[in-house]
Design a protein around this motif. Structure first.
Motif, PDB file in Angstrom:
ATOM      1  N   VAL A 158      21.505 114.992  49.579  1.00  0.00           N
ATOM      2  CA  VAL A 158      21.200 114.917  50.999  1.00  0.00           C
ATOM      3  C   VAL A 158      22.429 114.456  51.768  1.00  0.00           C
ATOM      4  O   VAL A 158      23.386 113.961  51.192  1.00  0.00           O
ATOM      5  CB  VAL A 158      20.015 113.955  51.290  1.00  0.00           C
ATOM      6  CG1 VAL A 158      18.731 114.469  50.663  1.00  0.00           C
ATOM      7  CG2 VAL A 158      20.322 112.557  50.824  1.00  0.00           C
ATOM      8  N   ARG A 159      22.333 114.625  53.067  1.00  0.00           N
ATOM      9  CA  ARG A 159      23.386 114.189  53.977  1.00  0.00           C
ATOM     10  C   ARG A 159      22.739 113.355  55.060  1.00  0.00           C
ATOM     11  O   ARG A 159      21.797 113.791  55.707  1.00  0.00           O
ATOM     12  CB  ARG A 159      24.043 115.427  54.562  1.00  0.00           C
ATOM     13  CG  ARG A 159      25.374 115.261  55.234  1.00  0.00           C
ATOM     14  CD  ARG A 159      26.393 114.556  54.430  1.00  0.00           C
ATOM     15  NE  ARG A 159      27.365 115.416  53.824  1.00  0.00           N
ATOM     16  CZ  ARG A 159      28.549 115.008  53.458  1.00  0.00           C
ATOM     17  NH1 ARG A 159      28.925 113.779  53.652  1.00  0.00           N
ATOM     18  NH2 ARG A 159      29.376 115.809  52.872  1.00  0.00           N
ATOM     19  N   GLU A 160      23.209 112.141  55.254  1.00  0.00           N
ATOM     20  CA  GLU A 160      22.746 111.278  56.342  1.00  0.00           C
ATOM     21  C   GLU A 160      23.637 111.569  57.548  1.00  0.00           C
ATOM     22  O   GLU A 160      24.824 111.243  57.552  1.00  0.00           O
ATOM     23  CB  GLU A 160      22.851 109.808  55.947  1.00  0.00           C
ATOM     24  CG  GLU A 160      22.394 108.840  57.009  1.00  0.00           C
ATOM     25  CD  GLU A 160      20.882 108.762  57.155  1.00  0.00           C
ATOM     26  OE1 GLU A 160      20.435 108.284  58.208  1.00  0.00           O
ATOM     27  OE2 GLU A 160      20.162 109.172  56.238  1.00  0.00           O
ATOM     28  N   ILE A 161      23.077 112.236  58.562  1.00  0.00           N
ATOM     29  CA  ILE A 161      23.808 112.618  59.769  1.00  0.00           C
ATOM     30  C   ILE A 161      23.527 111.539  60.818  1.00  0.00           C
ATOM     31  O   ILE A 161      22.371 111.283  61.140  1.00  0.00           O
ATOM     32  CB  ILE A 161      23.332 113.977  60.310  1.00  0.00           C
ATOM     33  CG1 ILE A 161      23.359 115.046  59.216  1.00  0.00           C
ATOM     34  CG2 ILE A 161      24.136 114.381  61.538  1.00  0.00           C
ATOM     35  CD1 ILE A 161      24.705 115.373  58.663  1.00  0.00           C
ATOM     36  N   THR A 162      24.571 110.917  61.352  1.00  0.00           N
ATOM     37  CA  THR A 162      24.394 109.842  62.323  1.00  0.00           C
ATOM     38  C   THR A 162      25.127 110.177  63.614  1.00  0.00           C
ATOM     39  O   THR A 162      26.276 110.609  63.585  1.00  0.00           O
ATOM     40  CB  THR A 162      24.927 108.510  61.749  1.00  0.00           C
ATOM     41  OG1 THR A 162      24.310 108.269  60.488  1.00  0.00           O
ATOM     42  CG2 THR A 162      24.630 107.356  62.681  1.00  0.00           C
ATOM     43  N   ALA A 163      24.454 109.974  64.732  1.00  0.00           N
ATOM     44  CA  ALA A 163      25.042 110.188  66.058  1.00  0.00           C
ATOM     45  C   ALA A 163      25.452 108.846  66.644  1.00  0.00           C
ATOM     46  O   ALA A 163      24.750 107.848  66.484  1.00  0.00           O
ATOM     47  CB  ALA A 163      24.038 110.863  66.980  1.00  0.00           C
ATOM     48  N   TYR A 164      26.584 108.829  67.312  1.00  0.00           N
ATOM     49  CA  TYR A 164      27.123 107.635  67.966  1.00  0.00           C
ATOM     50  C   TYR A 164      27.492 107.978  69.399  1.00  0.00           C
ATOM     51  O   TYR A 164      27.700 109.145  69.732  1.00  0.00           O
ATOM     52  CB  TYR A 164      28.401 107.151  67.266  1.00  0.00           C
ATOM     53  CG  TYR A 164      28.229 106.805  65.822  1.00  0.00           C
ATOM     54  CD1 TYR A 164      27.984 105.495  65.420  1.00  0.00           C
ATOM     55  CD2 TYR A 164      28.333 107.778  64.843  1.00  0.00           C
ATOM     56  CE1 TYR A 164      27.838 105.165  64.082  1.00  0.00           C
ATOM     57  CE2 TYR A 164      28.180 107.462  63.503  1.00  0.00           C
ATOM     58  CZ  TYR A 164      27.935 106.163  63.132  1.00  0.00           C
ATOM     59  OH  TYR A 164      27.785 105.848  61.808  1.00  0.00           O
ATOM     60  N   VAL A 165      27.631 106.957  70.218  1.00  0.00           N
ATOM     61  CA  VAL A 165      28.127 107.126  71.574  1.00  0.00           C
ATOM     62  C   VAL A 165      29.259 106.124  71.785  1.00  0.00           C
ATOM     63  O   VAL A 165      29.204 104.992  71.286  1.00  0.00           O
ATOM     64  CB  VAL A 165      27.015 106.939  72.630  1.00  0.00           C
ATOM     65  CG1 VAL A 165      26.474 105.535  72.629  1.00  0.00           C
ATOM     66  CG2 VAL A 165      27.496 107.331  74.012  1.00  0.00           C
ATOM     67  N   LYS A 166      30.301 106.560  72.458  1.00  0.00           N
ATOM     68  CA  LYS A 166      31.381 105.680  72.919  1.00  0.00           C
ATOM     69  C   LYS A 166      31.381 105.774  74.437  1.00  0.00           C
ATOM     70  O   LYS A 166      31.246 106.860  74.982  1.00  0.00           O
ATOM     71  CB  LYS A 166      32.730 106.141  72.370  1.00  0.00           C
ATOM     72  CG  LYS A 166      32.892 105.906  70.886  1.00  0.00           C
ATOM     73  CD  LYS A 166      34.131 106.566  70.320  1.00  0.00           C
ATOM     74  CE  LYS A 166      35.408 105.994  70.859  1.00  0.00           C
ATOM     75  NZ  LYS A 166      36.602 106.515  70.180  1.00  0.00           N
ATOM     76  N   ALA A 167      31.506 104.640  75.109  1.00  0.00           N
ATOM     77  CA  ALA A 167      31.469 104.641  76.575  1.00  0.00           C
ATOM     78  C   ALA A 167      32.607 103.796  77.134  1.00  0.00           C
ATOM     79  O   ALA A 167      32.972 102.769  76.562  1.00  0.00           O
ATOM     80  CB  ALA A 167      30.135 104.106  77.074  1.00  0.00           C
ATOM     81  N   PRO A 201      18.481 117.779  53.642  1.00  0.00           N
ATOM     82  CA  PRO A 201      18.921 118.285  52.344  1.00  0.00           C
ATOM     83  C   PRO A 201      20.237 119.035  52.532  1.00  0.00           C
ATOM     84  O   PRO A 201      20.466 119.645  53.578  1.00  0.00           O
ATOM     85  CB  PRO A 201      17.817 119.252  51.913  1.00  0.00           C
ATOM     86  CG  PRO A 201      16.796 119.250  52.982  1.00  0.00           C
ATOM     87  CD  PRO A 201      17.239 118.360  54.091  1.00  0.00           C
ATOM     88  N   CYS A 202      21.101 118.957  51.537  1.00  0.00           N
ATOM     89  CA  CYS A 202      22.384 119.654  51.626  1.00  0.00           C
ATOM     90  C   CYS A 202      22.169 121.157  51.672  1.00  0.00           C
ATOM     91  O   CYS A 202      21.250 121.681  51.067  1.00  0.00           O
ATOM     92  CB  CYS A 202      23.271 119.316  50.428  1.00  0.00           C
ATOM     93  SG  CYS A 202      24.015 117.694  50.558  1.00  0.00           S
ATOM     94  N   GLY A 203      23.026 121.808  52.386  1.00  0.00           N
ATOM     95  CA  GLY A 203      22.987 123.255  52.498  1.00  0.00           C
ATOM     96  C   GLY A 203      24.299 123.725  53.102  1.00  0.00           C
ATOM     97  O   GLY A 203      25.061 122.931  53.636  1.00  0.00           O
ATOM     98  N   PRO A 204      24.557 125.002  53.019  1.00  0.00           N
ATOM     99  CA  PRO A 204      25.829 125.533  53.529  1.00  0.00           C
ATOM    100  C   PRO A 204      25.791 125.757  55.039  1.00  0.00           C
ATOM    101  O   PRO A 204      26.138 126.832  55.521  1.00  0.00           O
ATOM    102  CB  PRO A 204      25.975 126.839  52.767  1.00  0.00           C
ATOM    103  CG  PRO A 204      24.560 127.292  52.574  1.00  0.00           C
ATOM    104  CD  PRO A 204      23.755 126.028  52.382  1.00  0.00           C
ATOM    105  N   VAL A 205      25.339 124.769  55.774  1.00  0.00           N
ATOM    106  CA  VAL A 205      25.217 124.923  57.223  1.00  0.00           C
ATOM    107  C   VAL A 205      26.015 123.843  57.940  1.00  0.00           C
ATOM    108  O   VAL A 205      26.357 122.819  57.364  1.00  0.00           O
ATOM    109  CB  VAL A 205      23.747 124.843  57.675  1.00  0.00           C
ATOM    110  CG1 VAL A 205      22.937 125.988  57.102  1.00  0.00           C
ATOM    111  CG2 VAL A 205      23.128 123.513  57.292  1.00  0.00           C
ATOM    112  N   LYS A 209      22.036 111.032  47.441  1.00  0.00           N
ATOM    113  CA  LYS A 209      21.136 111.743  46.541  1.00  0.00           C
ATOM    114  C   LYS A 209      19.789 111.045  46.555  1.00  0.00           C
ATOM    115  O   LYS A 209      19.708 109.827  46.464  1.00  0.00           O
ATOM    116  CB  LYS A 209      21.719 111.759  45.131  1.00  0.00           C
ATOM    117  CG  LYS A 209      21.059 112.726  44.204  1.00  0.00           C
ATOM    118  CD  LYS A 209      21.821 112.831  42.895  1.00  0.00           C
ATOM    119  CE  LYS A 209      21.162 113.875  42.014  1.00  0.00           C
ATOM    120  NZ  LYS A 209      21.837 113.958  40.718  1.00  0.00           N
ATOM    121  N   GLU A 210      18.728 111.823  46.714  1.00  0.00           N
ATOM    122  CA  GLU A 210      17.363 111.325  46.622  1.00  0.00           C
ATOM    123  C   GLU A 210      16.705 112.070  45.477  1.00  0.00           C
ATOM    124  O   GLU A 210      16.343 113.233  45.617  1.00  0.00           O
ATOM    125  CB  GLU A 210      16.612 111.542  47.933  1.00  0.00           C
ATOM    126  CG  GLU A 210      17.111 110.664  49.065  1.00  0.00           C
ATOM    127  CD  GLU A 210      16.319 110.844  50.348  1.00  0.00           C
ATOM    128  OE1 GLU A 210      15.295 111.565  50.344  1.00  0.00           O
ATOM    129  OE2 GLU A 210      16.737 110.269  51.354  1.00  0.00           O
TER     130      GLU A 210
END
Length: 150
Positions: A58-67, A118-122, A52-53
């Motif tokens: 809000v949603r913190e979306i984080t991308a990762y890679v595994k190799a 921001p949060c949303g229904p997506v 929350k801000e």
């Protein structure tokens, strides 16, 4: 065993991989299917942590890679991650990086980049690809999450 039976086994394995968190200290991380370039196999992974801000959720979306390096020699691997909102969004680069993977070694979920939305229904989606030195880029490994599920 029939092709249908093999497909069912692979589907169960993929769903199990998507449901398994790989880092107990972070939000649950879901990984997409693996892709490869030569002797390097890559998975794109995503996590979404609610926050929350002020008055806005809000949603913190984080991308990762595994190799994973299946070859007999060490490899330097370059990778990139992109993000989009699934319903009509365009791909935006989240980050890129480079890592060293020893022969027969694995690099666990490494953060590539993040975006606060921001949060949303997506639904949101990330895609990651990688390449070893002087090799072609792999195909895309994608993972998705509902942006503000509880």
């Amino acid at each position: 065993m029939s092709a249908r039976g093999i497909g069912a086994i692979l589907s169960v394995a993929a769903l199990t991989a998507l449901a398994s968190p790989t880092n107990a200290h972070a939000a649950a991380i879901a990984c997409g299917g693996g892709v490869s370039t030569g002797r390097v196999a890559v998975n794109g992974c995503i996590s979404a942590q609610r926050g929350k801000e002020g008055r806005v959720y809000v949603r913190e979306i984080t991308a990762y890679v595994k190799a994973r390096n299946t070859g007999p020699r060490a490899a330097n691997i370059s990778y990139e991650a992109f993000f989009r909102v699934v319903s009509g969004g365009h791909w935006v680069k989240l980050g890129s990086g480079r890592t060293y993977v020893p022969a027969g070694g694995t690099v666990e979920a490494t953060e590539v980049g993040s975006s606060t939305r921001p949060c949303g229904p997506v639904k949101v989606e990330i895609r990651v690809h990688a390449r070893a030195d002087r090799a072609d880029w792999s195909g895309w490994s994608t993972a998705a999450t509902a942006q503000c599920q509880t």
